[in-house]
Write a protein that holds these residues in place. Structure first.
Motif, mmCIF file in Angstrom:
data_model
loop_
_atom_site.group_PDB
_atom_site.id
_atom_site.type_symbol
_atom_site.label_atom_id
_atom_site.label_comp_id
_atom_site.label_asym_id
_atom_site.label_seq_id
_atom_site.Cartn_x
_atom_site.Cartn_y
_atom_site.Cartn_z
ATOM 1 N N GLY A 15 0.836 -1.200 0.000
ATOM 2 C CA GLY A 15 0.000 0.000 0.000
ATOM 3 C C GLY A 15 0.867 1.244 0.000
ATOM 4 N N GLU A 16 0.240 2.382 -0.229
ATOM 5 C CA GLU A 16 0.999 3.626 -0.346
ATOM 6 C C GLU A 16 1.765 3.951 0.942
ATOM 7 N N PHE A 17 1.052 3.911 2.081
ATOM 8 C CA PHE A 17 1.706 4.313 3.333
ATOM 9 C C PHE A 17 2.742 3.283 3.755
ATOM 10 N N GLY A 18 2.421 2.006 3.533
ATOM 11 C CA GLY A 18 3.367 0.935 3.842
ATOM 12 C C GLY A 18 4.642 1.083 3.030
ATOM 13 N N LEU A 19 4.485 1.433 1.777
ATOM 14 C CA LEU A 19 5.653 1.594 0.903
ATOM 15 C C LEU A 19 6.526 2.751 1.382
ATOM 16 N N ILE A 20 5.889 3.877 1.713
ATOM 17 C CA ILE A 20 6.664 5.038 2.199
ATOM 18 C C ILE A 20 7.449 4.638 3.457
ATOM 19 N N GLU A 21 6.750 3.964 4.378
ATOM 20 C CA GLU A 21 7.417 3.533 5.616
ATOM 21 C C GLU A 21 8.602 2.626 5.303
ATOM 22 N N LEU A 23 10.363 2.268 2.461
ATOM 23 C CA LEU A 23 11.484 2.888 1.739
ATOM 24 C C LEU A 23 12.259 3.860 2.612
ATOM 25 N N THR A 24 11.607 4.395 3.634
ATOM 26 C CA THR A 24 12.252 5.452 4.415
ATOM 27 C C THR A 24 12.686 4.976 5.797
ATOM 28 N N ARG A 25 12.631 3.640 6.010
ATOM 29 C CA ARG A 25 12.869 3.158 7.381
ATOM 30 C C ARG A 25 14.304 3.384 7.852
ATOM 31 N N GLY A 37 11.218 15.536 9.810
ATOM 32 C CA GLY A 37 11.435 15.033 8.454
ATOM 33 C C GLY A 37 10.161 14.436 7.888
ATOM 34 N N ILE A 38 10.231 13.167 7.537
ATOM 35 C CA ILE A 38 9.092 12.484 6.918
ATOM 36 C C ILE A 38 7.993 12.250 7.951
ATOM 37 N N GLY A 39 6.758 12.311 7.515
ATOM 38 C CA GLY A 39 5.668 11.867 8.373
ATOM 39 C C GLY A 39 4.557 12.853 8.630
ATOM 40 N N ASP A 40 4.649 14.047 8.088
ATOM 41 C CA ASP A 40 3.550 15.000 8.303
ATOM 42 C C ASP A 40 3.136 15.558 6.946
ATOM 43 N N ASP A 41 2.241 16.539 6.937
ATOM 44 C CA ASP A 41 1.850 17.150 5.666
ATOM 45 C C ASP A 41 3.042 17.823 5.005
ATOM 46 N N ALA A 42 3.970 18.328 5.813
ATOM 47 C CA ALA A 42 5.176 18.979 5.292
ATOM 48 C C ALA A 42 6.308 18.768 6.284
ATOM 49 N N THR A 57 6.004 18.065 -0.997
ATOM 50 C CA THR A 57 6.041 17.791 -2.435
ATOM 51 C C THR A 57 5.013 16.732 -2.796
ATOM 52 N N ASP A 58 4.411 16.856 -3.943
ATOM 53 C CA ASP A 58 3.391 15.916 -4.411
ATOM 54 C C ASP A 58 3.509 15.728 -5.906
ATOM 55 N N MET A 59 3.221 14.533 -6.350
ATOM 56 C CA MET A 59 3.343 14.223 -7.773
ATOM 57 C C MET A 59 1.984 13.809 -8.324
ATOM 58 N N SER A 86 -2.225 23.115 -0.022
ATOM 59 C CA SER A 86 -3.072 22.558 1.025
ATOM 60 C C SER A 86 -2.226 21.929 2.136
ATOM 61 N N ASP A 87 -1.167 21.240 1.770
ATOM 62 C CA ASP A 87 -0.282 20.633 2.768
ATOM 63 C C ASP A 87 0.448 21.692 3.601
ATOM 64 N N ILE A 88 0.757 22.838 2.981
ATOM 65 C CA ILE A 88 1.402 23.923 3.736
ATOM 66 C C ILE A 88 0.402 24.527 4.733
ATOM 67 N N GLN A 160 1.308 20.127 13.917
ATOM 68 C CA GLN A 160 1.682 18.842 13.361
ATOM 69 C C GLN A 160 0.508 17.876 13.498
ATOM 70 N N ARG A 161 0.750 16.634 13.082
ATOM 71 C CA ARG A 161 -0.341 15.661 13.136
ATOM 72 C C ARG A 161 -0.462 14.992 14.508
ATOM 73 N N ASN A 162 0.499 15.260 15.392
ATOM 74 C CA ASN A 162 0.598 14.394 16.579
ATOM 75 C C ASN A 162 0.194 15.037 17.898
ATOM 76 N N ILE A 239 -7.451 17.281 4.123
ATOM 77 C CA ILE A 239 -8.270 16.130 3.746
ATOM 78 C C ILE A 239 -8.063 15.848 2.271
ATOM 79 N N SER A 240 -7.062 15.022 1.986
ATOM 80 C CA SER A 240 -6.827 14.645 0.595
ATOM 81 C C SER A 240 -7.378 13.254 0.319
ATOM 82 N N ASP A 241 -7.437 12.416 1.331
ATOM 83 C CA ASP A 241 -7.846 11.020 1.112
ATOM 84 C C ASP A 241 -9.231 10.662 1.642
HETATM 85 P P1 ADP Z 1 0.246 13.810 1.925
HETATM 86 O O1 ADP Z 1 -0.970 12.923 1.679
HETATM 87 O O2 ADP Z 1 0.023 14.821 2.991
HETATM 88 O O3 ADP Z 1 0.805 14.381 0.653
HETATM 89 P P2 ADP Z 1 1.926 11.450 1.964
HETATM 90 O O4 ADP Z 1 1.087 10.359 2.483
HETATM 91 O O5 ADP Z 1 2.171 11.536 0.486
HETATM 92 O O6 ADP Z 1 1.383 12.846 2.522
HETATM 93 O O7 ADP Z 1 3.342 11.371 2.669
HETATM 94 C C1 ADP Z 1 3.475 11.174 4.060
HETATM 95 C C2 ADP Z 1 4.912 11.497 4.459
HETATM 96 O O8 ADP Z 1 5.848 10.664 3.795
HETATM 97 C C3 ADP Z 1 5.343 12.933 4.115
HETATM 98 O O9 ADP Z 1 6.189 13.380 5.155
HETATM 99 C C4 ADP Z 1 6.123 12.759 2.821
HETATM 100 O O10 ADP Z 1 7.086 13.785 2.647
HETATM 101 C C5 ADP Z 1 6.793 11.417 3.029
HETATM 102 N N1 ADP Z 1 7.054 10.692 1.760
HETATM 103 C C6 ADP Z 1 6.151 10.294 0.822
HETATM 104 N N2 ADP Z 1 6.734 9.612 -0.179
HETATM 105 C C7 ADP Z 1 8.066 9.588 0.096
HETATM 106 C C8 ADP Z 1 9.241 9.050 -0.545
HETATM 107 N N3 ADP Z 1 9.148 8.380 -1.699
HETATM 108 N N4 ADP Z 1 10.446 9.213 0.056
HETATM 109 C C9 ADP Z 1 10.538 9.893 1.204
HETATM 110 N N5 ADP Z 1 9.504 10.401 1.882
HETATM 111 C C10 ADP Z 1 8.273 10.264 1.360
#
Ligand code: ADP
Ligand code: MG
Length: 354
Positions: A15-21, A23-25, A37-42, A57-59, A86-88, A160-162, A239-241
């Motif tokens: 899943g999306e969140f699992g993958l982020i976790e 890759l960034t562990r 760093g990673i884990g909040d809207d910004a 950043t968002d793609m 919106s994230d800012i 923050q989110r926490n 609220i993006s999701d």
């Molecule tokens: P949002 O829905 O607010 O855009 P995301 O769910 O995309 O947030 O991201 C959650 C967190 O994970 C953010 O801190 C984001 O910067 C980080 N993140 C997302 N994708 C990656 C990645 N490929 N590498 C490093 N950090 C990431």
């Protein structure tokens, strides 16, 4: 080259969140200026004591996040900026700059990319942010837009989110579900058009929700409004999701639970009527629809009087102890566990729940 022989884990499995976790562990922070760093809207960076810098950043990928069959390029450019701003604002910060990177195939003439930029520049002007850089490259298929947004805030203002605590109130801005139902209407018209290209759709009754989908506005006004009301949320997220997924984010980050009251969820009358037309439950749409770009936040109960009756805000529930879990209390007074059925880019089986 990437040799796939040894690896068998599908993206959908994580899943999306699992993958982020995943890759960034192993990410380690070494700079004193990296506050979060990673884990909040910004992310939060601090180079001076007076001000913190937030970065996000968002793609957006063609065929995954947008369909050019009904998304005009100018709107796409505008929306791509909104998603980031919106994230800012979700950090309770002011957006100041963006960078824009695009990858386009030669299917796109210069005029098409000009349209995209017209939307990006309109967003910059309207929201008073400067476009300060980016990158341009080719793609073998489709269009990809990646935007980075930068903002600033006083350290004490950042949300923050926490930070949610038991008994805090759960508050949402605007109304929910519109963007998703707008998408349903556009998808339906696309199918009709495929069968009969001469059909002239009457989209007038759907103006509000189609705008919510095609031309969303980020809530720049909310950090300013909160400041004037002298309210600092204890936590905040955009609220993006979909509402349920965002409530779960706030609760998990703060190790708390929550009760959400179905009857308090703000819905526009158009959303209610279009949900009836499509025979979909409007609460499900608000919980799981996504792309509304409203803000969800928690406040201390002592601030209740400051936001009570304000048309920008709906108090939709409260925070509880973690062990009580996360629930929605239905109109029939049933207590049901909240499930994250938000948008997930790798989702396979749950697509029908979207
Ligand atoms: P949002 O829905 O607010 O855009 P995301 O769910 O995309 O947030 O991201 C959650 C967190 O994970 C953010 O801190 C984001 O910067 C980080 N993140 C997302 N994708 C990656 C990645 N490929 N590498 C490093 N950090 C990431
Ligand atoms: Mg966000």
């Amino acid at each position: 080259m990437f040799d796939n022989k040894g690896s068998k884990t599908s993206l959908a499995e994580l899943g999306e969140f699992g993958l982020i976790e995943h890759l960034t562990r192993f990410v380690e922070l070494s700079q004193a200026s990296t506050k979060k760093g990673i884990g909040d809207d910004a992310a939060i960076l601090q180079f001076s004591n007076e001000e913190e810098v937030v970065v996000t950043t968002d793609m957006l990928v063609e065929g995954v996040h947008f369909d050019l069959a009904y998304m005009p390029l100018k709107h796409l450019g505008y929306k791509a900026v909104m998603v980031n701003l919106s994230d800012i604002y979700a950090m309770n910060a002011e957006a100041t700059q963006i960078t824009v990177s695009i990858a386009a195939s030669n299917r796109f003439p210069v005029e098409a990319l000009e349209e995209l930029y017209a939307g990006i520049l309109l967003a910059c002007k309207t929201y008073k942010v400067d476009l300060v850089g980016g990158d341009t490259t080719s793609s073998t298929a489709g269009l990809i837009i990646s935007i980075t947004a930068i903002g600033k805030a006083k350290p004490n203002d950042i949300c923050q989110r926490n930070g949610a605590k038991p008994n805090d109130l759960l508050v949402v801005t605007g109304d929910l579900g519109g963007a998703y139902m707008g998408l349903q209407v556009l998808e339906r018209e696309k199918q009709v058009f495929k069968v009969n290209p001469n059909a002239q759709p009457d989209l007038e009754p759907y103006t509000y929700i189609i705008e919510r989908q095609l031309k969303p506005e980020a809530r720049k006004d909310i950090p300013t409004l909160l400041k004037s009301l002298e309210v600092t949320p204890t936590s905040m997220i955009d609220i993006s999701d979909g509402l349920s997924s965002e409530i779960i984010h706030l609760c998990k980050n703060a190790k708390v639970g929550a009760n959400l009251f179905e009857e308090k969820i703000p819905l526009d009358p158009t959303v209610i009527s279009v949900c009836e037309e499509f025979n979909i439950d409007s609460t499900t749409i608000a919980l799981s629809g996504g792309e509304d770009y409203e803000l969800l936040f928690t406040i201390n109960q002592k601030d209740y009087d400051k936001i009570k009756g304000n048309p920008n805000f709906s108090i939709i529930g409260h925070i509880t102890e973690e062990k009580e879990g996360m629930h929605i209390i239905t109109r029939a007074n049933q207590k049901i566990a909240l499930k994250a059925r938000g948008w997930n880019s790798f989702e396979e089986d749950e697509q029908e729940n979207k």
